[in-house]
Design a protein around this motif. Sequence first.
Motif, PDB file in Angstrom:
ATOM      1  N   UNK A   1     -17.663  11.010   7.916  1.00 34.14           N
ATOM      2  CA  UNK A   1     -18.196  12.210   8.100  1.00 34.14           C
ATOM      3  C   UNK A   1     -18.584  12.690   6.637  1.00 34.14           C
ATOM      4  N   UNK A   2     -19.823  13.421   6.670  1.00 34.52           N
ATOM      5  CA  UNK A   2     -20.385  13.596   5.790  1.00 34.52           C
ATOM      6  C   UNK A   2     -19.310  14.480   5.284  1.00 34.52           C
ATOM      7  N   UNK A   3     -18.503  15.807   5.600  1.00 38.66           N
ATOM      8  CA  UNK A   3     -18.372  16.253   4.731  1.00 38.66           C
ATOM      9  C   UNK A   3     -16.168  15.264   3.930  1.00 38.66           C
ATOM     10  N   UNK A   4     -16.250  14.763   5.033  1.00 39.88           N
ATOM     11  CA  UNK A   4     -15.456  13.580   4.041  1.00 39.88           C
ATOM     12  C   UNK A   4     -16.010  12.707   2.843  1.00 39.88           C
ATOM     13  N   UNK A   5     -16.557  12.143   3.026  1.00 39.01           N
ATOM     14  CA  UNK A   5     -17.356  11.713   2.125  1.00 39.01           C
ATOM     15  C   UNK A   5     -17.445  12.521   1.089  1.00 39.01           C
ATOM     16  N   UNK A   6     -17.738  13.634   1.157  1.00 33.22           N
ATOM     17  CA  UNK A   6     -17.933  14.941  -0.033  1.00 33.22           C
ATOM     18  C   UNK A   6     -16.580  15.116  -0.650  1.00 33.22           C
ATOM     19  N   UNK A   7     -15.747  15.199  -0.056  1.00 34.85           N
ATOM     20  CA  UNK A   7     -14.284  14.969  -0.600  1.00 34.85           C
ATOM     21  C   UNK A   7     -14.471  13.607  -1.844  1.00 34.85           C
ATOM     22  N   UNK A   8     -14.422  12.678  -1.341  1.00 33.78           N
ATOM     23  CA  UNK A   8     -14.552  11.599  -1.874  1.00 33.78           C
ATOM     24  C   UNK A   8     -14.716  11.189  -3.469  1.00 33.78           C
ATOM     25  N   UNK A   9     -16.077  11.814  -2.859  1.00 32.59           N
ATOM     26  CA  UNK A   9     -16.796  11.584  -4.254  1.00 32.59           C
ATOM     27  C   UNK A   9     -16.705  13.089  -5.555  1.00 32.59           C
ATOM     28  N   UNK A  10     -16.345  13.587  -4.899  1.00 28.57           N
ATOM     29  CA  UNK A  10     -15.620  14.875  -6.090  1.00 28.57           C
ATOM     30  C   UNK A  10     -14.474  14.740  -6.440  1.00 28.57           C
ATOM     31  N   UNK A  11     -13.416  13.609  -5.073  1.00 32.00           N
ATOM     32  CA  UNK A  11     -12.477  13.316  -5.788  1.00 32.00           C
ATOM     33  C   UNK A  11     -12.834  11.774  -7.844  1.00 32.00           C
ATOM     34  N   UNK A  12     -13.875  11.289  -7.248  1.00 34.93           N
ATOM     35  CA  UNK A  12     -13.953  10.449  -8.234  1.00 34.93           C
ATOM     36  C   UNK A  12     -14.536  10.960  -9.028  1.00 34.93           C
ATOM     37  N   UNK A  13     -15.403  11.997  -9.255  1.00 31.20           N
ATOM     38  CA  UNK A  13     -15.600  12.698  -9.893  1.00 31.20           C
ATOM     39  C   UNK A  13     -14.793  13.220 -11.342  1.00 31.20           C
ATOM     40  N   UNK A  14     -13.895  13.607 -10.463  1.00 31.10           N
ATOM     41  CA  UNK A  14     -12.969  14.702 -11.181  1.00 31.10           C
ATOM     42  C   UNK A  14     -12.073  13.469 -11.752  1.00 31.10           C
ATOM     43  N   UNK A  15     -11.337  12.491 -11.498  1.00 26.10           N
ATOM     44  CA  UNK A  15     -10.628  11.479 -11.916  1.00 26.10           C
ATOM     45  C   UNK A  15     -11.723  11.039 -12.900  1.00 26.10           C
ATOM     46  N   UNK A  16     -12.880  10.138 -12.925  1.00 21.96           N
ATOM     47  CA  UNK A  16     -13.647   9.630 -14.622  1.00 21.96           C
ATOM     48  C   UNK A  16     -13.288  11.429 -15.145  1.00 21.96           C
ATOM     49  N   UNK A  17     -13.506  12.535 -15.360  1.00 23.59           N
ATOM     50  CA  UNK A  17     -13.845  14.129 -16.176  1.00 23.59           C
ATOM     51  C   UNK A  17     -11.967  13.358 -16.756  1.00 23.59           C
ATOM     52  N   UNK A  18     -11.384  12.851 -16.133  1.00 27.45           N
ATOM     53  CA  UNK A  18     -10.053  13.313 -16.718  1.00 27.45           C
ATOM     54  C   UNK A  18     -10.272  11.731 -17.535  1.00 27.45           C
ATOM     55  N   UNK A  19     -10.396  11.008 -17.734  1.00 30.28           N
ATOM     56  CA  UNK A  19     -10.521   9.873 -18.805  1.00 30.28           C
ATOM     57  C   UNK A  19     -10.910   9.592 -19.879  1.00 30.28           C
TER      58      UNK A  19
END
Length: 237
Positions: free
Chosen positions: A84-102
Motif C-alpha cells: 500500500x502507498x501508506x506502508x511504502x511511505x513508512x518504509x522509505x521514511x524509515x530508510x531515510x532515517x536510517x541513512x541520516x543516522x550513518x
Amino acid sequence: MVVSQWQKAESDGNLMPIHVSTPDGAGVFPAVVVIQHQSGVDPFIQSMTGRLADAGFVAAAPDLYHRDGPNCPDEMRARSARLSDRRVITDVSATLDFLKRQRTVNAGRIGIIGFCMGGRVVYLIAAAVPDFKAAVTFYPGNTGRAWGRDIPSPLQCTAEIGCPLQGHFGDDDKNPSPEDRLKLAAELTKHAKFHEFYGYPNAGHAFMDDTKESFRRDAALAAWPRALDFLRQHLGA
C-alpha cells in the motif's frame, strides 16, 4: 573497495532488511535510496546499490516485502499486490532515517532512484517526503492508480513534488507507454516542476535489468550516465 551488506531498520513495528553499499575510502558521502522492482531486492537491485557506491554514493535498498517474512512462498506478483502507498511511505521514511543516522552519510544530500514499480514509488515519494533532494525514475508504470483506499494516486500528487525529477522510458514500453510519458510531463509542466525525461528507441520495460531478456544494452549505457550526472548535480559526489 565498495562494501555491501544487509542491515536492518525498524519500520512499522518490524525489522526491515536493507541492502546497503558504501563507497571505498573515508569521508562523508551523499546517499541514495534504491527502490526495488517487483522481483524485490534481487541481484539486479543489489548490483545497482553497488554501482551507486562505485560512483560515490551510499546506497540503501529497503525490502518492501518485509512484512511477509523471510520465507514467504508467494509469487512476487502476489507480494507486490499487497503493498500500500501508506506502508511504502513508512518504509522509505524509515530508510531515510536510517541513512541520516550513518556517520558516512551527509544527511542533507539524499536522493532516491527506482525501477519499474520502484519508479512509481519514486514519483510518489518525491511528493510525499520533502527531505529528498533529487529523484530518478525508471519506467514508472501505474502512476495514475493509488495503492490503497482513500489516498490519491502519485499522479494526483504532482503538485506536491519537492525535488528535481529525471525519468527514463523505453519507447516500446506499454506501461508506461509513450502516451503515459507525455501525460506525466504535461502534469509536471502544469505545476512548474523541474523535470527531464528521456526515451530510448528499441527498448521496452525493464531495459536496465541485465538479468532478464528485456535488457537493452544501448539504452542502459545511455541512461545510467545520465542518472549519475543528475544525482551528482543535485547531491554532489
